[in-house]
Design a protein around this motif. Structure first.
Motif, PDB file in Angstrom:
ATOM      1  N   GLN A 231      -1.740 -10.597  -2.560  1.00 52.36           N
ATOM      2  CA  GLN A 231      -2.075 -11.757  -3.376  1.00 52.36           C
ATOM      3  C   GLN A 231      -1.630 -13.051  -2.682  1.00 52.36           C
ATOM      4  OE1 GLN A 231      -1.222 -10.100  -7.037  1.00 52.36           O
ATOM      5  NE2 GLN A 231      -3.374 -10.414  -7.449  1.00 52.36           N
ATOM      6  N   LEU A 232      -0.519 -12.970  -1.973  1.00 58.72           N
ATOM      7  CA  LEU A 232      -0.071 -14.150  -1.224  1.00 58.72           C
ATOM      8  C   LEU A 232      -0.961 -14.398  -0.012  1.00 58.72           C
ATOM      9  CD1 LEU A 232       3.835 -13.766  -1.214  1.00 58.72           C
ATOM     10  CD2 LEU A 232       2.452 -15.343  -2.571  1.00 58.72           C
TER      11      LEU A 232
ATOM     12  N   ASN B 149      -4.305 -13.590   0.330  1.00 63.56           N
ATOM     13  CA  ASN B 149      -5.639 -14.082  -0.019  1.00 63.56           C
ATOM     14  C   ASN B 149      -5.574 -15.434  -0.709  1.00 63.56           C
ATOM     15  OD1 ASN B 149      -6.556 -11.610   0.902  1.00 63.56           O
ATOM     16  ND2 ASN B 149      -6.463 -10.695  -1.148  1.00 63.56           N
ATOM     17  N   SER B 150      -5.457 -16.469   0.035  1.00 61.66           N
ATOM     18  CA  SER B 150      -5.383 -17.762  -0.636  1.00 61.66           C
ATOM     19  C   SER B 150      -5.979 -18.862   0.229  1.00 61.66           C
ATOM     20  CB  SER B 150      -3.950 -18.088  -1.002  1.00 61.66           C
ATOM     21  OG  SER B 150      -3.185 -18.318   0.159  1.00 61.66           O
TER      22      SER B 150
ATOM     23  N   VAL C 267       0.173  -4.651  -3.111  1.00 64.05           N
ATOM     24  CA  VAL C 267      -0.819  -5.408  -3.886  1.00 64.05           C
ATOM     25  C   VAL C 267      -0.329  -6.840  -4.096  1.00 64.05           C
ATOM     26  CG1 VAL C 267      -1.874  -5.626  -6.166  1.00 64.05           C
ATOM     27  CG2 VAL C 267      -1.811  -3.398  -5.043  1.00 64.05           C
ATOM     28  N   SER C 268       0.958  -6.971  -4.398  1.00 65.74           N
ATOM     29  CA  SER C 268       1.512  -8.300  -4.645  1.00 65.74           C
ATOM     30  C   SER C 268       1.500  -9.162  -3.395  1.00 65.74           C
ATOM     31  CB  SER C 268       2.944  -8.179  -5.162  1.00 65.74           C
ATOM     32  OG  SER C 268       2.952  -7.483  -6.385  1.00 65.74           O
TER      33      SER C 268
END
Lengths: 198, 198
Positions: A194-195, A197-198, A190-191
């Motif tokens: 996050q990187l 999807n930017s 999950v973490s």
DNA sequence: ACCTGAACACCGTTCAAGT
DNA sequence: ACCTGAACACCGTTCAAGT
């Protein structure tokens, strides 16, 4: 398993004995004398092959890094056409290695080894591992999966993310409110996403 | 500094002596006997206050967490109207603490303490620290600075990111191609901002 | 060249004894 | 209640000696 020391390859037998003691008794239980005993030699025999305990630890850590590198390599080369999958599988492999080789992982990363720069083969494999991470990150950047920042900086970011969560979890620092609901694997994924999807 | 043990507060004097030895000789130099000597008592005196060495280490770690908590708290409450600044200043404070108290930081997080759950005051302050992180993360989420995921999961992600990079750097695992150009502080900040911009 | 055994300084822990 | 000193088992390291 052909163990033919006695008059054979004592150096590697000592490393292997160290790994086994580490797995069985943990970092606190690792002593040179026990290693020697398990390899079937006297307590001073190791000094013919390692100048001191730190050197044996360096050799064990180096061995651990070799294995980690091999597993990362395998995970990555299975998906050579899909950078995102390479990243995700590589991360999985890293977490898997840490959990399967808990005390080796600890000894590799927990400051027990004090002057790591003195051990050239340790430095070699650890920087080789870093380069592998950089390659995957770069492939991800080229595919638009990771943002376009300097690849080495991004590699530190990604590796740090994974390593930090794994370390905190092994230390018992991840709240049970999180661990009750998610596996470490999931939390790390999950973490990382996050990187992405930017 | 009123040091009035001899017939005073030996327990805290031992903790303090431990912290000093840690700073001066590193984790490898920390022995119960040295701690006792530095506190001016016999080598068996500590056993009146700590059942074993692990308990002293737990007390030192707890002390370290108390200090870390205080510094995080100070950094955060200085910017109570600006969640993003709270996050950034909190991260800075964390990195600062690690670098200023290198060996205390190591002992807190590097698996030297083996059954951390047995030491209730250690568990208390470490989960209190985690809650502080969750609060800041939540404030950031409410302000749209961090994405809307479960706050405790996000907290592990953020803390892991910072902790991982700091740990790798302290281990000498961050490539010199990166460290030559950026301070650890910068690397951590760049990485955190990657979590923010999403 | 590789290994052993005695020796030394240091360590964690226990315990009877002192105040 | 708190501290000391002797004792024990264990450790890392050195070194003369054995093969």
């Amino acid at each position: 398993m052909p163990k033919k020391y006695h008059h054979g390859d004592l150096k590697n037998a000592l490393i292997q004995a160290g790994v086994e003691i580490l797995a069985k008794e943990g970092v606190g239980g690792l002593s040179l004398r026990k290693v020697a005993q398990r390899a079937g030699v006297s307590h001073s025999a190791p000094y013919a092959h390692f100048p001191d305990k730190q050197s044996l630890i360096a050799a064990i850590s180096t061995e651990g890094f070799n294995q980690l590198y091999a597993e990362l390599e395998a995970a990555i080369s299975s998906h050579s056409k899909n950078p995102k999958k390479q990243l995700i599988e590589g991360v999985q492999a890293y977490v898997h290695f840490a959990m399967e080789n808990l005390d080796t992982f600890k000894i590799m990363f927990s400051g027990v080894l004090e002057k790591e720069k003195d051990y050239s083969s340790f430095v070699d494999i650890s920087s080789k591992t870093f380069k592998l991470v950089v390659e995957v990150v770069q492939a991800c950047q080229n595919a638009g999966v990771l943002p376009a920042a300097p690849a080495d900086l991004m590699a530190v970011s990604v590796w740090g993310q994974v390593h930090g969560i794994v370390s905190l979890a092994l230390e018992g620092q991840v709240s049970h409110t999180v661990l009750d609901k998610h596996s470490i694997q999931d939390i790390v994924l999950v973490s990382i996403e996050q990187l992405i999807n930017s």
